[in-house]
Each structure stands twice: as structure tokens, then as C-alpha cells.
Design a protein around this motif. Structure first.
Motif: not given
Length: 496
Positions: A474-479
Motif C-alpha cells: 500500500k503506497t501513499s504520498l502526503t506532500p
């Protein structure tokens, strides 16, 4: 005479033709206190108690104690501190605002005027703790998660929207803007505050307490502030001070230059390990030295943000020209920058290399040239591992007993557990030790453009080499802020 606390008269300074007032620390210098040798963080505490003396909560004796900080007998003296503002996130902020609403309701039922119930000092509330990554790994994940977020939190958001209009001294940053500490650093923080008084417009340093331990990120800009509990923050909203024991201040003398392969995260992890070994719980940490002067503000913020991990109340970086440059680079009003420079110069709060080093409780040396690239975590950031040793250390940690910091797994190939998952049309196998979550979500990293751009460049290289994320990860990017999304997109790195 030392200890004679006849009220120092306010002085004036002029910025672009406008006159402002301030409470001079130099008046205490004239009384015999070596204010110019105090740590910068203590000078800011001193300005706060001097300016807010009321002979009840904050007395002459409190001013005497802080001004006399260099006297070892003063360490541990209880000091009341009233910050210039309060920083909340929605997890603890909503209950605090709900309490104010309940006070209004009670006052209304008593026949009073409910609109008189307001925070007594400015409050910033940033909605950032409501985001959950329900969907990941596809083009529509962001919009889907935003839809879930607003549906899930509709009642809370309606309440906050009402509160924004109903209360004075309350500013709310809406959902989807960014992480609270990063928004504070890039937008909310001013370095100098002003209040209208009968004597004129008074300037004083921006200080704060926040309802999150990582409030200390703002120390990288030169603002005194730290995390407190929700009840403590709410008490401040109602005009009560935070009480702290006058702390020791550990000076960290930063020298040398980092190698090209070392990131701000590497430095922050090295500082965490160094200061945990030193033992700085309940103390202020203040950075200085030739290496500090060459450090970017974003790197300072990354290190300051880790103060809860190394145990200090603050990891403070005094205001200098780099701080002023950051205000300009992030679009702050030019008049604000001028007021900051004028006020901090007049008060002796602007760090200059030619001035004598402050006196610290004791000093630790940090050579940036000695730091190597490393990895830490996932549970103990002080357990720093050199990058080259990561593979073997990961295997060892899988088998190491949990009480020794490992995971207590049997990694014998013959007995390792495995499971087959059906993800879409694909059957995938996961086993003990499989990495199933890959996320960039901490403001420690997202506040630093060099770290984020470095991650983007590494991702571009990985994509070019044909590397792909397994379906079970599971991938996520929270800038962290909209600024990060923008510069990644402009650099052509967001898709990678």
C-alpha cells in the motif's frame, strides 16, 4: 542596581516611517544582568515575562529569576509563560472549540452575552488529522480519499466552519491544505507579533504552544514553542499561563560540512542518537557554530521537529539572516520582514557570528562531516543503522526477540509463514518480513524540499530501471503542503 525592578520604560523604533514600541531587554542589562550572554531561547522567555508582568500571575521575582538564569540556583525555578498564540490540530482542537461553545451555551442560559466568550490570545487550528488513506495505488485515489474524508467528518467540519465565523481570535486552515507544523512553518508563523495598546503598537517575538508534540518544528525558524496537552492549550486560550521549570540549556556547537550523500534526515537521526545518549529530557537544546550558520532553514526545521524523539523541550535555532531569507522566500509581507529585523536587532535577539557565544549549561560538539547516510526505525529513531548494513540488520531484527527491539519471527525458509492474496486479477504471496506499507507522510521529511526532491529523483531512477511496486504494497504520498505538490509537479517528478 541588580534586582531593582522599577518598570523599564518602553522604547520606540521606526520601520518605514511607522513607529512601534517594545519592552527593552537592554534595560535589564543596565541593571547588571548579562542579558547579552544568555542563550537566545532564554532571552525570549525573559522578554515574555518582562512584557507581561501583572504583579499577580507574572511578578517581578519571575523576571529576576529568568534574568539571573546563569546562576545555577535559578535552574528549576517555576516560571509562568504566556505564549503569543496557540497552534491546534483538529484531533485536539475540536474538543477545545466545543468547550468554548459549551461555555457560550451556559452563558446564554444564564442570561449573559455568549458572544463575549472567545479565545483571549490568537488561535490557529489546522485540519490535518482527519485524512485516512482508504484507497491507494491508482489515479483516482486522491479524489476518492478526499470524498471519504468530507463524508466521514461532515459534522465536525460544519462545526468548525461555524466556529470560524462565531469566535474572535480564531483562524482555521481548512482540510486538504497540509500538515499542521508545515503550514505553521510556511505560512502562519510571523517571527514578530504586534498588539495595539494605549501606548501604541507594541512589537514582540512570536511564541507559541501547540497541542502536538512536534510543534517544535517551528524552533527551526527561531520561534520558541513546544507541545502541550489539549487541556494545557485550552487553559492558555482562556488566559492562563503554562508553567515550566527554568531549564538548563544545552548548546550544540555545529561544525564542518555534510557530504553530498547525506540528507537533513540523516543529520536529524544523528542528532537524535547523540542527544539521547547525552540525556536532554526537560532541557532546552540550542544550536550554534559555523556549521549552523551554513545550514538551510529547512534543514534546521527537520532537526527541530525531532526534539520529542531526542527528549528535549525544544531544539532551538536562533534567528539570523537565514531566518529572514526564509520569510522572503515563502512570500511573507516585506513590511513584516523589516519589522522582524528591526525588533530582533533592537532586542539583541538576532544571532550574528561576530558576537560572543552565549553561555550554556554545557556544550556538545556535532561535526557534520562525520555523519553518514543511514536508516532508523520503524519504532526507535535512535537506533541508527548505516545504509550499507541495512540488509543484514533487517534480517537480524526479524529474528531478534521483541524485548530486544526485534520482531521475534522465525525466518527459517522451511518454517516461514506465507499467505496468498488475490489482488484484482493477480495472485501474490506475502511472507514474514514482507514490506506491505510504503509511505512518505511525516512533516519531518515533507517540510524539506531537498529531501522531497531527492525522493523524487530516486523514484525517477527506479522507474527508469523498470522497478515496480508489488501489488500487495500500500503506497501513499502526503506532500505536507500544496507547495510541495507544486514544486514536484514543476520539476516533473510527481508522476514518478
Amino acid at each position: 542596581m541588580k534586582g531593582d525592578f522599577s518598570l523599564p520604560e518602553m522604547r520606540s523604533l521606526t520601520v518605514d516611517g511607522q513607529t512601534y514600541r517594545y519592552h527593552p531587554l537592554s534595560a535589564l542589562q543596565d541593571m547588571g544582568y548579562a542579558v547579552h550572554r544568555l542563550p537566545f531561547s532564554i532571552r525570549i522567555l525573559l522578554e515574555a515575562v518582562l512584557r507581561q508582568r501583572d504583579a499577580r500571575t507574572i511578578t517581578d521575582e519571575h523576571v529576576h529569576a529568568v534574568a539571573d538564569w546563569a546562576n545555577p540556583k535559578r535552574i528549576g525555578t517555576e516560571i509562568p509563560f504566556k505564549p503569543a498564540r496557540i497552534l491546534l490540530q483538529d484531533f485536539t482542537g475540536v474538543p477545545a472549540i466545543a468547550d468554548l461553545a459549551a461555555m457560550r451555551d451556559w452563558l446564554y442560559r444564564q442570561g449573559g452575552q455568549p458572544e463575549n466568550v472567545n479565545p483571549l490570545i490568537p488561535v490557529d487550528l489546522v485540519v490535518d488529522h482527519s485524512v485516512m488513506v482508504d484507497e491507494a495505488g491508482h489515479a483516482g485515489a486522491f479524489s476518492a480519499n478526499i470524498t471519504h474524508e468530507f463524508k466521514r467528518n461532515a459534522e465536525r467540519y460544519r462545526f468548525l466552519r461555524w466556529a470560524q465565523k462565531a469566535f474572535k481570535n480564531l483562524r482555521i486552515v481548512p482540510p486538504g491544505t497540509g500538515i499542521v507544523h508545515q503550514v505553521n512553518l510556511e505560512y502562519l508563523a510571523a517571527l514578530v507579533q504586534s498588539r495595539e495598546t494605549a501606548a501604541g503598537t507594541v512589537l514582540f517575538p512570536d511564541t507559541l504552544v501547540g497541542s502536538d508534540s512536534h510543534t517544535t518544528m517551528i524552533n527551526g525558524l527561531g520561534i520558541v514553542g513546544w507541545g502541550v496537552g489539549g487541556i494545557g492549550a485550552e487553559a492558555c486560550m482562556l488566559g492562563q499561563p503554562i508553567y515550566l521549570n527554568l531549564p538548563e540549556v544545552v548548546g550544540v556547537c555545529v561544525t564542518g560540512s555534510r557530504s553530498e550523500t547525506v540528507t537533513a534526515t540523516d543529520i536529524a537521526l544523528a542528532v537524535t542518537r547523540l542527544l539521547r545518549q547525552e540525556g536532554v529530557v526537560g532541557k532546552f537544546v540550542e544550536f550554534f557554530g559555523s556549521g549552523y550558520e551554513k545550514m538551510s532553514l529547512q534543514d534546521r526545521a527537520t532537526i527541530a521537529n525531532m526534539a520529542p524523539e531526542y527528549g528535549a523541550t525544544m531544539g532551538y535555532f536562533p534567528v539570523d539572516q537565514e531566518s529572514l531569507n526564509y520569510l522572503r522566500q515563502t512570500g511573507r509581507d516585506l513590511m513584516l520582514v523589516k519589522k522582524v529585523e528591526a525588533n530582533y536587532t533592537a532586542q539583541g535577539l538576532l544571532s550574528r557570528s561576530e558576537e560572543p557565544q552565549p553561555c550554556y549549561s554545557h556544550v556538545i560538539d556535532l561535526d557534520l562531516g562525520s555523519i553518514k547516510s543511514g536508516v532508523a526505525g520503524p519504532r526507535r529513531p535512535q537506533d541508527l543503522i548505516n545504509l550499507g548494513a541495512l540488509k543484514n540488520r533487517f534480517r537480524e531484527d526479524l529474528a531478534r526477540p521483541a524485548e530486544e527491539g526485534g520482531f521475534g519471527l522465525d525466518i527459517n525458509p522451511k518454517t516461514t509463514r506465507a499467505a496468498i492474496l488475490q489482488i484484482g486479477d493477480e495472485s501474490v504471496t506475502i511472507k514474514d518480513g514482507s514490506v506491505v506499507l510504503a509511505a512518505i507522510t511525516s512533516c519531518t521529511n515533507t517540510s524539506n524540499p531537498m529531501v522531497m526532491l531527492g525522493a523524487g529523483l530516486m523514484a525517477r531512477k527506479a522507474v527508469a530501471l523498470g522497478l515496480r511496486t508489488p501489488a500487495y504494497v500500500k503506497t501513499s504520498l502526503t506532500p505536507g503542503s500544496q507547495v510541495v505538490t507544486e514544486y514536484l509537479a514543476k520539476a516533473g517528478l510527481l508522476s514518478d
